[in-house]
Design an enzyme around this catalytic site. Sequence first.
Site, PDB file in Angstrom:
ATOM      1  N   HIS A  71     -67.701  89.546  23.223  1.00 14.64           N
ATOM      2  CA  HIS A  71     -69.092  89.809  22.852  1.00 14.64           C
ATOM      3  C   HIS A  71     -69.769  88.506  22.475  1.00 14.64           C
ATOM      4  CE1 HIS A  71     -72.585  91.580  20.889  1.00 14.64           C
ATOM      5  NE2 HIS A  71     -72.301  92.650  21.611  1.00 14.64           N
ATOM      6  N   ASP A 108     -67.935  99.168  24.639  1.00  9.90           N
ATOM      7  CA  ASP A 108     -67.721  99.776  25.952  1.00  9.90           C
ATOM      8  C   ASP A 108     -66.252 100.033  26.267  1.00  9.90           C
ATOM      9  OD1 ASP A 108     -70.449  99.803  26.668  1.00  9.90           O
ATOM     10  OD2 ASP A 108     -70.366  97.657  27.026  1.00  9.90           O
TER      11      ASP A 108
END
Length: 391
Positions: free
Chosen positions: A269, A326
Amino acid sequence: TGAFTYDPGFTSTASCWSKLTYIDGDQGILLHRGYPIDQLAEQSSFMEVAYLLLNGELPGKAELETFTNTITRHTMLHEQLSTFYRGFRRDAHPMAIMCGVVGALSAFYHDSTDINDPQQRVIASHRLIAKMPTIAAMAYKYSVGQPFVYPDNTLSYTANFLKMTFSVPAEEYVPDPVIVDAMDKIFILHADHEQNASTSTVRLAGSSGANPFACIAAGIACLWGPAHGGANEAALNMLREIGTPDRIPEYIARAKNKDDPFRLMGFGHRVYKNFDPRAKVLSKAASDVLDRLGISDPVLDTARELEQIALKDQYFIDKKLYPNVDFYSGVILSAIGFPTTMFTVLFALARTVGWVAQWNEMISDPEQKIGRPRQLYTGPTQRDYVPVAQR
Ligand code: CMC
């Protein structure tokens, strides 16, 4: 020309002030209007979180009821939009359909596109939040060749969405509370995430004064990419491709290989250099939901094993790569019965709340200006035109 700061990917540029969402990427903290995401996911509802993001405070009982009723009243789509759907190929990706249909809403709701009128902004916001489940469910129905199901305004936001997606005419549909809970939690976890790529896209589009439906369509387009919201679809496809835990080392090796463009989807991320707090909630929810539904999916075992191996691997430790939102969501969505092509659509449905709240915050900001990044020019210096015959 050298007077600008070079910041590719905007890793160190704050584009706005915002009161909505706080992230501490090193600690793995995510707060909406000050409330920790895990508390909201475990104890709140998506409608409450939507109200919170839009209005700044959690609603009282009467406020929540009024807000929920207002959203419920806007769930219908103009009937003419069903012909719009029919213009798409049957096998069109539902994100392609969603992009088009949401953009097309601007042609249907001329009475809520004057962005300078706060009342019209409120109506546009409610319309967008309310119609996204209908749009998403219709995209699904179209892809499987089943008739569209109209909204049932006696149901909650999330139960209504599930009914429009999974019910078929002539069969009674009773939403399973386990599935409604899981879906609502997933919606909460995707509601907002400060200035990510799609939200920044919505703000940039909106900064020119474009109408809100077109701005949200721009956000949907950006979300679709596999580095952003498209990662949930890509992550589950990857886990299925890996298939069994014994093949994990092969994929880890590929992810570490500089010459291979492959990345572990659902990992890493821009902001979190620690656990994504949303992934923590979803990791637990994945086991709970599958247990409660009595489903055993080898994909969950592969995901758990992959996480364990990656977290102990020096490459992932050095680069601070952890599972993101996700990574586990797809396992739950798949257990609920969604095809992978719908995953990013569900992300868009939930993120609409954040997009709309951020767009409203931007329009009301007295310092708001059109977004207009500069560049560092590296092309040719001035030269004279040569007619084609002499080139
Ligand atoms: N697998 C393998 N290596 C990775 C991964 C990964 N998933 N993510 C980052 N890296 C490596 C990357 O190769 C780079 O190495 P080096 O410094 O040697 O060149 C380093 O880590 C930093 O990566 P980056 O691409 O410079 O970092 P970024 O902040 O630009 O990208 C990201 C963040 C999310 C796009 C990236 O981690 C990624 O592509 N992850 C996989 C896709 C994914 O799961 N996306 C969902 C993000 S969270 C929810 C959302 O936004 O929708």
